[in-house]
Design a protein around this motif. Structure first.
Motif, PDB file in Angstrom:
ATOM      1  N   UNK A   1       0.814  -1.217   0.000  1.00  0.00           N
ATOM      2  CA  UNK A   1       0.000   0.000   0.000  1.00  0.00           C
ATOM      3  C   UNK A   1       0.845   1.265   0.000  1.00  0.00           C
ATOM      4  N   UNK A   2       1.950   1.283   0.752  1.00  0.00           N
ATOM      5  CA  UNK A   2       2.638   2.549   0.997  1.00  0.00           C
ATOM      6  C   UNK A   2       4.094   2.592   0.522  1.00  0.00           C
ATOM      7  N   UNK A   3       4.675   1.470   0.143  1.00  0.00           N
ATOM      8  CA  UNK A   3       6.092   1.488  -0.224  1.00  0.00           C
ATOM      9  C   UNK A   3       6.346   0.984  -1.642  1.00  0.00           C
ATOM     10  N   UNK A   4       5.613  -0.023  -2.068  1.00  0.00           N
ATOM     11  CA  UNK A   4       5.860  -0.591  -3.387  1.00  0.00           C
ATOM     12  C   UNK A   4       5.533   0.425  -4.476  1.00  0.00           C
ATOM     13  N   UNK A   5       6.498   0.642  -5.364  1.00  0.00           N
ATOM     14  CA  UNK A   5       6.299   1.542  -6.487  1.00  0.00           C
ATOM     15  C   UNK A   5       6.391   3.010  -6.158  1.00  0.00           C
ATOM     16  N   UNK A   6       6.719   3.357  -4.916  1.00  0.00           N
ATOM     17  CA  UNK A   6       6.761   4.774  -4.528  1.00  0.00           C
ATOM     18  C   UNK A   6       8.157   5.380  -4.638  1.00  0.00           C
ATOM     19  N   UNK A   7       9.188   4.558  -4.618  1.00  0.00           N
ATOM     20  CA  UNK A   7      10.559   5.076  -4.620  1.00  0.00           C
ATOM     21  C   UNK A   7      11.379   4.343  -5.684  1.00  0.00           C
ATOM     22  N   UNK A   8      10.925   4.411  -6.931  1.00  0.00           N
ATOM     23  CA  UNK A   8      11.576   3.671  -8.011  1.00  0.00           C
ATOM     24  C   UNK A   8      12.429   4.569  -8.903  1.00  0.00           C
ATOM     25  N   UNK A   9      12.267   5.876  -8.797  1.00  0.00           N
ATOM     26  CA  UNK A   9      13.011   6.763  -9.690  1.00  0.00           C
ATOM     27  C   UNK A   9      12.334   6.871 -11.049  1.00  0.00           C
ATOM     28  N   UNK A  10      13.136   7.032 -12.091  1.00  0.00           N
ATOM     29  CA  UNK A  10      12.609   7.119 -13.456  1.00  0.00           C
ATOM     30  C   UNK A  10      13.648   6.524 -14.401  1.00  0.00           C
ATOM     31  N   UNK A  11      13.272   6.210 -15.651  1.00  0.00           N
ATOM     32  CA  UNK A  11      14.219   5.600 -16.582  1.00  0.00           C
ATOM     33  C   UNK A  11      15.500   6.421 -16.717  1.00  0.00           C
ATOM     34  N   UNK A  12      16.612   5.736 -16.588  1.00  0.00           N
ATOM     35  CA  UNK A  12      17.901   6.401 -16.633  1.00  0.00           C
ATOM     36  C   UNK A  12      18.434   6.748 -15.261  1.00  0.00           C
ATOM     37  N   UNK A  13      17.562   6.757 -14.258  1.00  0.00           N
ATOM     38  CA  UNK A  13      18.009   7.068 -12.898  1.00  0.00           C
ATOM     39  C   UNK A  13      17.126   6.316 -11.892  1.00  0.00           C
ATOM     40  N   UNK A  14      17.108   5.005 -12.047  1.00  0.00           N
ATOM     41  CA  UNK A  14      16.309   4.186 -11.148  1.00  0.00           C
ATOM     42  C   UNK A  14      16.959   4.106  -9.769  1.00  0.00           C
ATOM     43  N   UNK A  15      16.117   3.930  -8.753  1.00  0.00           N
ATOM     44  CA  UNK A  15      16.600   3.796  -7.374  1.00  0.00           C
ATOM     45  C   UNK A  15      16.955   2.343  -7.106  1.00  0.00           C
ATOM     46  N   UNK A  16      18.094   2.134  -6.472  1.00  0.00           N
ATOM     47  CA  UNK A  16      18.573   0.784  -6.175  1.00  0.00           C
ATOM     48  C   UNK A  16      18.759   0.638  -4.666  1.00  0.00           C
ATOM     49  N   UNK A  17      18.388  -0.536  -4.174  1.00  0.00           N
ATOM     50  CA  UNK A  17      18.583  -0.853  -2.770  1.00  0.00           C
ATOM     51  C   UNK A  17      19.971  -1.444  -2.588  1.00  0.00           C
ATOM     52  N   UNK A  18      20.745  -0.842  -1.691  1.00  0.00           N
ATOM     53  CA  UNK A  18      22.134  -1.240  -1.459  1.00  0.00           C
ATOM     54  C   UNK A  18      22.977  -1.147  -2.725  1.00  0.00           C
ATOM     55  N   UNK A  19      22.536  -0.320  -3.669  1.00  0.00           N
ATOM     56  CA  UNK A  19      23.269  -0.156  -4.914  1.00  0.00           C
ATOM     57  C   UNK A  19      23.270  -1.366  -5.815  1.00  0.00           C
ATOM     58  N   UNK A  20      22.358  -2.347  -5.549  1.00  0.00           N
ATOM     59  CA  UNK A  20      22.385  -3.589  -6.312  1.00  0.00           C
ATOM     60  C   UNK A  20      21.013  -3.970  -6.860  1.00  0.00           C
ATOM     61  N   UNK A  21      19.976  -3.883  -6.020  1.00  0.00           N
ATOM     62  CA  UNK A  21      18.652  -4.361  -6.423  1.00  0.00           C
ATOM     63  C   UNK A  21      17.729  -3.176  -6.683  1.00  0.00           C
ATOM     64  N   UNK A  22      17.059  -3.192  -7.831  1.00  0.00           N
ATOM     65  CA  UNK A  22      16.111  -2.138  -8.168  1.00  0.00           C
ATOM     66  C   UNK A  22      14.863  -2.268  -7.313  1.00  0.00           C
ATOM     67  N   UNK A  23      14.353  -1.131  -6.882  1.00  0.00           N
ATOM     68  CA  UNK A  23      13.123  -1.155  -6.098  1.00  0.00           C
ATOM     69  C   UNK A  23      11.961  -1.643  -6.947  1.00  0.00           C
ATOM     70  N   UNK A  24      11.087  -2.398  -6.321  1.00  0.00           N
ATOM     71  CA  UNK A  24       9.982  -3.029  -7.041  1.00  0.00           C
ATOM     72  C   UNK A  24       8.949  -1.995  -7.467  1.00  0.00           C
ATOM     73  N   UNK A  25       8.412  -2.184  -8.661  1.00  0.00           N
ATOM     74  CA  UNK A  25       7.383  -1.300  -9.182  1.00  0.00           C
ATOM     75  C   UNK A  25       6.028  -1.990  -9.143  1.00  0.00           C
ATOM     76  N   UNK A  26       4.961  -1.178  -9.220  1.00  0.00           N
ATOM     77  CA  UNK A  26       3.610  -1.720  -9.286  1.00  0.00           C
ATOM     78  C   UNK A  26       3.321  -2.228 -10.696  1.00  0.00           C
ATOM     79  N   UNK A  27       2.316  -3.077 -10.783  1.00  0.00           N
ATOM     80  CA  UNK A  27       1.864  -3.534 -12.093  1.00  0.00           C
ATOM     81  C   UNK A  27       1.212  -2.379 -12.848  1.00  0.00           C
ATOM     82  N   UNK A  28       1.020  -2.526 -14.154  1.00  0.00           N
ATOM     83  CA  UNK A  28       0.397  -1.429 -14.919  1.00  0.00           C
ATOM     84  C   UNK A  28      -0.960  -1.011 -14.367  1.00  0.00           C
ATOM     85  N   UNK A  29      -1.692  -1.948 -13.733  1.00  0.00           N
ATOM     86  CA  UNK A  29      -2.987  -1.615 -13.163  1.00  0.00           C
ATOM     87  C   UNK A  29      -2.908  -0.829 -11.870  1.00  0.00           C
TER      88      UNK A  29
END
Length: 394
Positions: A50-78
């Motif tokens: 509800x409150x974290x998934x898809x909220x801190x992903x960045x944008x194409x070319x500057x995605x946010x990474x957790x620990x500099x390795x894993x990209x933050x999860x995004x929501x589905x298109x819906x």
């Protein structure tokens, strides 16, 4: 379910280490610990969606990474709202079905195993009292788990009801079924429990009040930040196309533009992976859900003014919704008292009768004591004592 089993053992162990002085204090401490453990166990995935998934992903070319390795999860298109609804259905319905099966099946299997050898004897040898003695014992914390189950269910139907309005209906259906399951369980699978008086439901009352207050905040944030209601309303009344307030063009307005050529080299697909669309000269941009300036703008890829307008509308909606719901909540709580008026009248009459009885009892004792004092101080009483002292004792 496995974590729930482990958390229960940990909570009991920690409470035992505290060595509470009374049984009521032990139950209250265990109640708080068990609820906090189960709160994290059952609600953490829903809060994440509800409150974290898809909220801190960045944008194409500057995605946010957790620990500099894993990209933050995004929501589905819906969107994340439908994912939250799915998560609630799985956790809530699955927990209730599993709980009813466990409550009915486990005592029955235990009783069947305990009485397996005695069932082969005739009724005259396996008497009724022996059959009752072989039933499961109702522990001192038996009602504790029933309360815990109801409170966890209450959390599901209040904390996230904005994303799953059918949750109260499913909870009602489950409770109707569980009433019959518990009735069968207590009358056929358990020994008769020892009755005990309780002044109130203890720490559960404060926990329920806390959930009720917290649910107002969570639902306000779900409507504002998880659903698309506020962005749609802002577009309809402030950024619509033409003179009429319509939703025409909303999808195109909610998507930002990014230049594919600006994607970092380390994030580009390799040529051997057949990325024909990526290296095609016909496709130079891609679209993503956000409100950022397009490439070539002096503030490219930064948030547009529409983003800040939507954020302000979300915060304003949260403040207004919280105040309105809190006012309604406290008004209903004042309108419908926790204790009915007839029960209050009976309680006051009971206290009055007890005080009257104690007053009469103390008054009668004083009268008896006064009569004894008068009798001792009378001359006839003193002569009787002197006569008894002169009589020989045999």
């Amino acid at each position: 379910m496995i974590l729930n089993f482990l958390y229960e053992r940990v909570a009991i162990k920690i409470t035992d280490m505290e060595v509470p002085k009374t049984h009521v204090e032990y139950e209250n401490k265990l109640t708080v610990k068990m609820f906090l453990f189960q709160f994290v166990n059952y609600y953490s995935s829903c809060f994440y969606v509800a409150f974290f998934k898809g909220k801190f992903v960045g944008y194409p070319g500057d995605y946010a990474y957790m620990f500099g390795k894993w990209r933050n999860e995004e929501c589905e298109p819906g969107g994340c709202l439908i994912e939250l609804t799915t998560q609630l259905v799985i956790v809530m319905v699955g927990k209730q079905v599993w709980g009813n099966i466990q409550e009915a099946l486990v005592p029955w299997l235990r009783n069947w195993w305990v009485s397996r050898s005695a069932r082969n004897h005739p009724e005259s040898l396996y008497s009724r009292w022996e059959q009752d003695h072989d039933l499961q014992t109702f522990s001192q914390l038996g009602l504790f788990y029933e309360y815990l189950e109801m409170v966890i269910q209450f959390g599901f139907i209040t904390l996230f009801v904005a994303s799953f309005p059918l949750a109260p209906l499913l909870a009602l259906m489950n409770n109707i079924l569980e009433v019959r399951v518990d009735a069968w369980k207590f009358t056929t699978q358990f020994r008769r429990p020892v009755a005990a008086k309780a002044h109130s439901i203890g720490a559960w009352d404060e926990i329920l009040n806390m959930i009720a207050v917290f649910s107002v905040v969570t639902n306000a944030f779900i409507v504002s930040f998880t659903s698309d209601m506020i962005p749609r309303l802002v577009y309809k009344y402030a950024y619509h196309l033409g003179t009429e307030s319509t939703m025409e063009g909303y999808i195109n307005n909610s998507l930002s533009i990014f230049n594919i050529s600006e994607i970092p080299v380390e994030n580009r697909p390799e040529e051997g992976e057949n990325p024909d669309w990526f290296y095609s000269s016909n496709i130079t941009t891609c679209r993503y859900r956000d409100y950022r300036y397009p490439p070539g703008h002096e503030k490219q890829y930064t948030h547009t003014m529409q983003f800040w307008h939507i954020l302000a509308a979300k915060l304003a909606f949260i403040i207004i919704m919280e105040h309105v719901v809190f006012v309604v909540k406290f008004f209903v709580a004042w309108l419908i008292p926790d204790v009915p008026s007839d029960v209050k009248a009976r309680t006051k009459r009971e206290h009055y009768l007890i005080q009257e009885y104690l007053h009469d009892y103390e008054l009668e004792k004083l009268k008896i004591h006064e009569r004894e004092e008068r009798a001792r101080s009378s001359p006839a009483f003193m002569e009787q004592l002197d006569a008894r002292a002169l009589c020989p004792r045999y």
